[in-house]
Structures are given as C-alpha cells and as structure tokens.
Design a protein around this motif. Structure first.
Motif, mmCIF file in Angstrom:
data_model
loop_
_atom_site.group_PDB
_atom_site.id
_atom_site.type_symbol
_atom_site.label_atom_id
_atom_site.label_comp_id
_atom_site.label_asym_id
_atom_site.label_seq_id
_atom_site.Cartn_x
_atom_site.Cartn_y
_atom_site.Cartn_z
ATOM 1 N N PHE A 210 0.853 -1.190 0.000
ATOM 2 C CA PHE A 210 0.000 0.000 0.000
ATOM 3 C C PHE A 210 0.890 1.241 0.000
ATOM 4 O O PHE A 210 1.962 1.230 0.611
ATOM 5 N N PRO A 211 0.455 2.313 -0.628
ATOM 6 C CA PRO A 211 1.210 3.571 -0.542
ATOM 7 C C PRO A 211 1.277 4.045 0.910
ATOM 8 O O PRO A 211 0.349 3.800 1.682
ATOM 9 N N ILE A 212 2.361 4.726 1.274
ATOM 10 C CA ILE A 212 2.514 5.150 2.666
ATOM 11 C C ILE A 212 1.539 6.255 3.058
ATOM 12 O O ILE A 212 1.333 6.494 4.234
ATOM 13 N N GLY A 213 0.953 6.918 2.116
ATOM 14 C CA GLY A 213 -0.005 7.967 2.435
ATOM 15 C C GLY A 213 0.667 9.312 2.626
ATOM 16 O O GLY A 213 1.797 9.535 2.204
ATOM 17 N N TYR B 119 1.304 14.033 18.538
ATOM 18 C CA TYR B 119 1.374 12.792 19.312
ATOM 19 C C TYR B 119 2.530 11.890 18.864
ATOM 20 O O TYR B 119 2.630 10.758 19.324
ATOM 21 N N PHE B 120 3.378 12.389 17.965
ATOM 22 C CA PHE B 120 4.525 11.632 17.450
ATOM 23 C C PHE B 120 5.791 12.448 17.656
ATOM 24 O O PHE B 120 5.770 13.669 17.557
ATOM 25 N N THR B 121 6.908 11.755 17.892
ATOM 26 C CA THR B 121 8.165 12.449 18.152
ATOM 27 C C THR B 121 8.880 12.889 16.884
ATOM 28 O O THR B 121 9.868 13.611 16.962
ATOM 29 N N GLY B 122 8.413 12.452 15.723
ATOM 30 C CA GLY B 122 9.084 12.786 14.471
ATOM 31 C C GLY B 122 8.206 12.518 13.274
ATOM 32 O O GLY B 122 6.979 12.568 13.348
ATOM 33 N N GLU B 123 8.849 12.188 12.184
ATOM 34 C CA GLU B 123 8.196 12.009 10.880
ATOM 35 C C GLU B 123 7.342 10.740 10.863
ATOM 36 O O GLU B 123 7.806 9.649 11.177
ATOM 37 N N CYS B 124 6.072 10.911 10.466
ATOM 38 C CA CYS B 124 5.131 9.792 10.439
ATOM 39 C C CYS B 124 4.150 10.007 9.290
ATOM 40 O O CYS B 124 3.784 11.139 8.976
ATOM 41 N N TYR B 125 3.717 8.902 8.675
ATOM 42 C CA TYR B 125 2.795 8.946 7.534
ATOM 43 C C TYR B 125 1.600 8.050 7.821
ATOM 44 O O TYR B 125 1.727 7.031 8.499
ATOM 45 N N LEU B 126 0.438 8.432 7.278
ATOM 46 C CA LEU B 126 -0.783 7.675 7.516
ATOM 47 C C LEU B 126 -1.549 7.497 6.214
ATOM 48 O O LEU B 126 -1.772 8.455 5.473
ATOM 49 N N THR C 229 3.356 4.601 8.976
ATOM 50 C CA THR C 229 4.772 4.480 8.649
ATOM 51 C C THR C 229 5.552 5.482 9.485
ATOM 52 O O THR C 229 5.277 6.680 9.432
ATOM 53 N N PHE C 230 6.497 4.989 10.268
ATOM 54 C CA PHE C 230 7.310 5.798 11.166
ATOM 55 C C PHE C 230 8.735 5.905 10.625
ATOM 56 O O PHE C 230 9.338 4.890 10.274
ATOM 57 N N PHE D 116 9.730 1.904 10.192
ATOM 58 C CA PHE D 116 8.830 0.922 10.785
ATOM 59 C C PHE D 116 7.428 1.167 10.237
ATOM 60 O O PHE D 116 7.008 2.305 10.078
ATOM 61 N N GLN D 117 6.737 0.064 9.954
ATOM 62 C CA GLN D 117 5.402 0.206 9.360
ATOM 63 C C GLN D 117 4.484 -0.874 9.916
ATOM 64 O O GLN D 117 4.880 -2.032 10.064
ATOM 65 N N HIS D 118 3.249 -0.469 10.238
ATOM 66 C CA HIS D 118 2.256 -1.442 10.678
ATOM 67 C C HIS D 118 0.869 -1.036 10.226
ATOM 68 O O HIS D 118 0.608 0.136 9.953
ATOM 69 N N LEU D 119 0.010 -2.033 10.129
ATOM 70 C CA LEU D 119 -1.413 -1.789 9.977
ATOM 71 C C LEU D 119 -1.969 -1.618 11.380
ATOM 72 O O LEU D 119 -1.650 -2.414 12.280
ATOM 73 N N ALA D 120 -2.776 -0.600 11.576
ATOM 74 C CA ALA D 120 -3.426 -0.363 12.866
ATOM 75 C C ALA D 120 -4.915 -0.583 12.671
ATOM 76 O O ALA D 120 -5.555 0.096 11.871
ATOM 77 N N VAL D 121 -5.440 -1.553 13.383
ATOM 78 C CA VAL D 121 -6.860 -1.889 13.307
ATOM 79 C C VAL D 121 -7.524 -1.428 14.594
ATOM 80 O O VAL D 121 -7.125 -1.851 15.688
ATOM 81 N N GLU D 122 -8.495 -0.558 14.461
ATOM 82 C CA GLU D 122 -9.264 -0.102 15.610
ATOM 83 C C GLU D 122 -10.409 -1.085 15.827
ATOM 84 O O GLU D 122 -11.259 -1.255 14.952
#
Length: 140
Positions: A16-19, A28-35, A49-50, A111-117
């Motif tokens: 999937f594209p990183i968004g 809420y993040f200490t640095g670069e993050c993508y959703l 993606t962190f 680091f990359q993960h799927l987050a399921v709520e």
C-alpha cells in the motif's frame, strides 16, 4: 524523507502507498510519520509508517482496543510497567482496551504497521505523555 533507506528497511516495496504526512496527529509523534487510512468503514484500518527514532505518545484505546500487524521495518511496542517488545514484519500485537501503551520505530530503521481499531460502542482514544527520551535511548 530518505526514500531509498525507507524501501530498504521496509523490505523493498510497499503493498500500500505510505499515504500523506500525518499532520493531523503530529503532536502525538516524536518525528516524521505517515498515515494511509485504508478503510474507515465498519473496521477502521490505517497503514502507519514511522521514520527512524519516531514513536507515538502513550495512549489508551477505551472500550475497543487495537490490533497492530507489522508489515515492515523494525520497531517497538511497550505497555506501561512492562518491558518493551521488539517488533518486525509478521508480528501481531493484540492490545486490549484500557491498556496504556506506545509503539514506533527503532532508532536505526523505518517501521510500518497496519493499525486496526477494534469497534465498540463508545470507543475512544486518549493520548497521554511521551515515553521519556532517556528510556527510549536505552532500547537496543
């Protein structure tokens, strides 16, 4: 963003594209993050993606909980009062409701993960303080 290093750390290519840069939750993040929200219908699932050294603040998922499915790179997950757990592609973390935790990238890897709520009536997310930097720096 170092695209080549990201591809190397995450295993070459992304399914999937990183968004987009995660500006809505940047505080809420200490640095670069993508959703990339893959779906918001019925069961919200986002690809997060962190960049290296980026983690999120402690947070609690009230009522529903969360499931993390690691898709690439190397990172960490830690529940308050417990040792940090190293994460790599293929790992799954089932986070029950009401558990204070944080997760994010290792110092030297994307680091990359799927987050399921996990859906639940009245579910909410409460953001809290960050892990102290000196504690993060003790991780290998």
């Amino acid at each position: 963003m170092d695209i080549e290093q990201m591809k190397k750390d995450l295993g070459g290519g992304n399914v999937f594209p990183i968004g987009e840069e995660n500006v809505a939750f940047a505080k809420y993040f200490t640095g670069e993050c993508y959703l990339n929200m893959l779906t918001t219908e019925r069961v919200p699932v986002g690809l997060v993606t962190f960049a290296p050294k980026t983690i999120n603040a402690y947070h609690v998922h009230h009522k529903g909980g969360q499931i993390l499915m690691v898709t690439g790179g190397r990172g960490w997950y830690q529940e308050e009062g417990k040792p940090a757990r190293e994460l790599k592609a293929g790992d799954v973390v089932n986070i029950p409701p009401e558990v204070k935790h944080w997760h994010g990238a290792a110092k030297d890897s994307w680091f990359q993960h799927l987050a399921v709520e996990v859906p639940a009536e009245g579910a909410s997310n409460e953001w809290l303080e960050f892990l102290p930097e000196e504690e993060y720096n003790k991780l290998p």
